[in-house]
Design a protein around this motif. Sequence first.
Motif, PDB file in Angstrom:
ATOM      1  N   ASP A   1       0.855  -1.194   0.000  1.00 58.96           N
ATOM      2  CA  ASP A   1       0.000   0.000   0.000  1.00 58.96           C
ATOM      3  C   ASP A   1       0.890   1.243   0.000  1.00 58.96           C
ATOM      4  OD1 ASP A   1      -2.208   1.627   0.089  1.00 58.96           O
ATOM      5  OD2 ASP A   1      -2.694   1.221   2.187  1.00 58.96           O
ATOM      6  N   THR A   2       1.611   1.438  -1.097  1.00 56.81           N
ATOM      7  CA  THR A   2       2.609   2.501  -1.162  1.00 56.81           C
ATOM      8  C   THR A   2       1.962   3.864  -1.417  1.00 56.81           C
ATOM      9  OG1 THR A   2       2.924   2.134  -3.526  1.00 56.81           O
ATOM     10  CG2 THR A   2       4.375   0.936  -2.018  1.00 56.81           C
ATOM     11  N   THR A   3       2.749   4.904  -1.184  1.00 55.19           N
ATOM     12  CA  THR A   3       2.319   6.266  -1.464  1.00 55.19           C
ATOM     13  C   THR A   3       3.366   6.938  -2.344  1.00 55.19           C
ATOM     14  OG1 THR A   3       3.428   7.219   0.463  1.00 55.19           O
ATOM     15  CG2 THR A   3       1.165   6.427   0.770  1.00 55.19           C
ATOM     16  N   ARG A   4       3.043   8.123  -2.794  1.00 53.05           N
ATOM     17  CA  ARG A   4       3.992   8.908  -3.577  1.00 53.05           C
ATOM     18  C   ARG A   4       4.799   9.826  -2.656  1.00 53.05           C
ATOM     19  NH1 ARG A   4      -0.721   8.259  -6.286  1.00 53.05           N
ATOM     20  NH2 ARG A   4      -1.682   9.980  -5.132  1.00 53.05           N
ATOM     21  N   MET A   5       5.947  10.263  -3.139  1.00 56.20           N
ATOM     22  CA  MET A   5       6.764  11.256  -2.443  1.00 56.20           C
ATOM     23  C   MET A   5       6.930  12.450  -3.372  1.00 56.20           C
ATOM     24  SD  MET A   5      10.709  11.055  -1.045  1.00 56.20           S
ATOM     25  CE  MET A   5      10.371   9.811   0.210  1.00 56.20           C
ATOM     26  N   THR A   6       6.719  13.641  -2.857  1.00 58.74           N
ATOM     27  CA  THR A   6       6.809  14.823  -3.710  1.00 58.74           C
ATOM     28  C   THR A   6       8.211  14.947  -4.305  1.00 58.74           C
ATOM     29  OG1 THR A   6       7.561  16.333  -1.981  1.00 58.74           O
ATOM     30  CG2 THR A   6       5.173  15.996  -2.187  1.00 58.74           C
TER      31      THR A   6
END
Length: 499
Positions: A340-345
């Motif tokens: 369940d990954t997320t993005r990094m700016t």
Amino acid sequence: MAGGASDLAPGKRDRRFTDPAWSENPLLRRLVQLYLAAGRTAEELVADAGLEARDRRRVEFLVENLTEALAPSNVPLLNPSSAKAAIDTAGLSLVRGAGQLARDLVSAPRIPEMVDGSGFAVGENIATTPGAVVLRTEVLELIQYRPQTETVSEVPVLVVPPTINKFYAIDLAPGRSLVEHIVREGRQLFVISWRNPDARHADWGFDTYVRSILDALDAIEEITGTDRTMLGGICSGGILATITSAHLAAIDRQDRLAGLFLAVTVIDTTDAGTAGALVDRRTAEAAKRRSRRTGYLDGRSLAEVFAWLRPGDLVWNYWVNNYLLGKRPPAFDILFWNSDTTRMTAALHADFVDMSLDNQLADPGTLEVLGTPIDLSRVTVDAYIAAGVADHITPWESCYRTTTLLGGESRFVLSTSGHIAALVNPPGNPKASYRVNDTNPPESSAWLAGAEVRQGTWWSDLTEWLSARCGGTRPAPDHPGSDTRPVVGDAPGTYVHEK
């Protein structure tokens, strides 16, 4: 060896060759022996090459990946379990496996699926510790967990989670939740849930995230009526928590902190394991250009990189299970979280890359955040630092070096687990243990040589450490939030559901 005289055999823990046919079939046994001998020879050649540490890690990474890929257990039908499954299912196992392979290759991360996530739902059987969102900004939601004791410690605890995965690694299933454990020990606990950013948020960097942690501290002080908070951080969240502590020290407001605790966090990036060795300035600049073009770094890309750091366990194990045997991967809460990954700016990605390449946090004054130079030696509050001995992402030796950078008294604790298993380490496991040492010599090897092994989980040790630094007790609050900081929703909030 080809004539059958060798007694070379797989190790007892080598799961690839557990099928009896690998040892009972003469041809398969010779094949395994040839494979093991070739792998051992390759490792000895690298060890004898006299390479510098960085080059040695790179070559070891290449050799390990090639060796794992060439294992005879990865070959359809040659693997006895694969052949038996094909016979038992009239070939349907291979058909199912081919279908799964095609689906996995369509989108990132292009590695075998590691978990059957169909039985997990965030807020239903994952991340279920009762609490409420008491602050929502463009960047974060702040969760206040409901007390489960009649009294609570005067000093609240704030945990800053990683920025490339969601916060609930510390709040998995009941009985496997660090959040639940801390609350049941009588702490006032707050946890940040980061927003999953997209291209609109490309400019959010260190300044934005540290400012947001300060916003969370403001809200906690207002809600609890206390002027000190115990600040904790995990992995990249630990880096942000450390920078925040140094910023407060630089503006003479370190009195807002009761202490600092970090888990699986690397601050000094000197020789920081295989992941660090694989990145040089050219590849780093290329990575930053890619994230600038899209506005973010996709967490699935990092998940793929991290998987190849442990190819045997995280790639080829599932290659056999999913494709050769045609089975679904297991349903496991840690792996569900990991997927369940997320993005990094883009800006935060660039800041982390520059910090790592130039080892900015180990060089006082090199990094500036919110207009202040960051000098970790000015962070004089007590620190608790936990690491996992089998961690392939944040090596424990690198985590240990934080004890030499901070200006206060540090307690370093070494768990037997890896990166995430070190966090999910609840009481009750008879095999669990951890190492402690009352002194912090300059070198990690000296610390390990003098460390004491204790049975149980380091969570209990953390509880004792927090108890000594979180003040007295007071009646537990009747409800989360306050008149000026009303509840805006139930835990685990809304940002955790963003894809």
